[in-house]
Design a protein around this motif. Sequence first.
Motif, PDB file in Angstrom:
ATOM      1  N   ALA A   1     -10.053  -3.565  -6.287  1.00 45.13           N
ATOM      2  CA  ALA A   1      -9.439  -3.801  -4.808  1.00 45.13           C
ATOM      3  C   ALA A   1     -11.226  -5.053  -4.058  1.00 45.13           C
ATOM      4  O   ALA A   1     -10.449  -6.031  -3.992  1.00 45.13           O
TER       5      ALA A   1
ATOM      6  N   ARG B   1      -3.460  -0.166 -12.857  1.00 45.32           N
ATOM      7  CA  ARG B   1      -4.197   0.566 -11.776  1.00 45.32           C
ATOM      8  C   ARG B   1      -4.886  -0.581 -10.706  1.00 45.32           C
ATOM      9  O   ARG B   1      -5.110  -1.086  -9.942  1.00 45.32           O
TER      10      ARG B   1
ATOM     11  N   ASP C   1     -10.519   6.424 -12.712  1.00 47.81           N
ATOM     12  CA  ASP C   1      -9.109   6.072 -11.968  1.00 47.81           C
ATOM     13  C   ASP C   1      -9.711   4.958 -10.875  1.00 47.81           C
ATOM     14  O   ASP C   1      -9.460   4.139 -11.054  1.00 47.81           O
ATOM     15  N   GLY C   2     -10.435   6.352 -10.241  1.00 51.83           N
ATOM     16  CA  GLY C   2     -11.315   5.465  -8.560  1.00 51.83           C
ATOM     17  C   GLY C   2     -11.657   4.575  -8.642  1.00 51.83           C
ATOM     18  O   GLY C   2     -11.670   3.451  -8.460  1.00 51.83           O
TER      19      GLY C   2
ATOM     20  N   ILE D   1     -10.815   0.428   0.962  1.00 52.09           N
ATOM     21  CA  ILE D   1     -11.816   1.973  -0.288  1.00 52.09           C
ATOM     22  C   ILE D   1     -11.413   2.917   0.497  1.00 52.09           C
ATOM     23  O   ILE D   1     -11.319   4.001  -0.717  1.00 52.09           O
TER      24      ILE D   1
ATOM     25  N   ILE E   1      -8.210   4.173  -1.519  1.00 49.83           N
ATOM     26  CA  ILE E   1      -8.472   4.521  -3.581  1.00 49.83           C
ATOM     27  C   ILE E   1      -9.399   5.574  -2.644  1.00 49.83           C
ATOM     28  O   ILE E   1      -8.197   6.842  -3.719  1.00 49.83           O
TER      29      ILE E   1
ATOM     30  N   PHE F   1      -4.006  -2.469  -7.434  1.00 50.57           N
ATOM     31  CA  PHE F   1      -5.263  -2.922  -6.147  1.00 50.57           C
ATOM     32  C   PHE F   1      -6.028  -4.163  -5.299  1.00 50.57           C
ATOM     33  O   PHE F   1      -6.560  -4.139  -4.961  1.00 50.57           O
TER      34      PHE F   1
ATOM     35  N   LYS G   1      -9.599   1.076  -9.815  1.00 53.66           N
ATOM     36  CA  LYS G   1      -8.709   0.846  -8.696  1.00 53.66           C
ATOM     37  C   LYS G   1      -9.622  -0.245  -7.429  1.00 53.66           C
ATOM     38  O   LYS G   1      -9.493  -1.370  -7.361  1.00 53.66           O
ATOM     39  N   LEU G   2     -11.143   0.486  -7.738  1.00 51.58           N
ATOM     40  CA  LEU G   2     -12.329  -0.406  -7.130  1.00 51.58           C
ATOM     41  C   LEU G   2     -12.413  -1.671  -7.425  1.00 51.58           C
ATOM     42  O   LEU G   2     -12.540  -2.713  -6.558  1.00 51.58           O
TER      43      LEU G   2
ATOM     44  N   THR H   1       0.475  -0.842  -0.141  1.00 54.22           N
ATOM     45  CA  THR H   1       0.455   0.051   0.074  1.00 54.22           C
ATOM     46  C   THR H   1       0.992   1.596  -0.051  1.00 54.22           C
ATOM     47  O   THR H   1       1.056   2.050  -0.808  1.00 54.22           O
TER      48      THR H   1
ATOM     49  N   THR I   1       1.482   6.808  -6.694  1.00 52.02           N
ATOM     50  CA  THR I   1      -0.324   7.927  -7.849  1.00 52.02           C
ATOM     51  C   THR I   1       0.921   9.022  -6.981  1.00 52.02           C
ATOM     52  O   THR I   1       0.328  10.111  -7.818  1.00 52.02           O
TER      53      THR I   1
ATOM     54  N   GLU J   1      -7.012   8.798  -3.875  1.00 53.78           N
ATOM     55  CA  GLU J   1      -7.522  10.284  -5.588  1.00 53.78           C
ATOM     56  C   GLU J   1      -8.369  11.445  -4.988  1.00 53.78           C
ATOM     57  O   GLU J   1      -7.303  12.112  -5.961  1.00 53.78           O
TER      58      GLU J   1
END
Length: 118
Positions: free
Chosen positions: A95, A38, A87-88, A65, A68, A42, A91-92, A13, A20, A72
Amino acid sequence: MTTLIRVAAVLVTLLVAFLTLGPVGIRSLSPIDPAYDRALAFALIGFLGTLSAPRRPWLALLLVIGVIVGLELSQYLFPGRHGRLIDGVEKLVGAFAGAACAFVILRLTRRRTSTAAE
């Protein structure tokens, strides 16, 4: 074993956060599409985070979460960086995929442990 997984989750992380938020020049020159890059990063964080809290995997996923969203949003604080909704979302998705794999592993090991105890 859980301690080792927790240390790995924190280190991965921190590395992803550094990449990032750091200068664009330090980012890896990955041959794969940035969206997949990405998501894979994640996915690993979601996987390790969920495995690091076997009794509270949902809490670990909520923490991921939060990381992330925090990453962002914090991109707006650094020059040359910009957080974007897409992008978020990428990543979600990563994850959740990593967490889902970890949930399966946790479920299988619980079943195996409970069967062996009988």
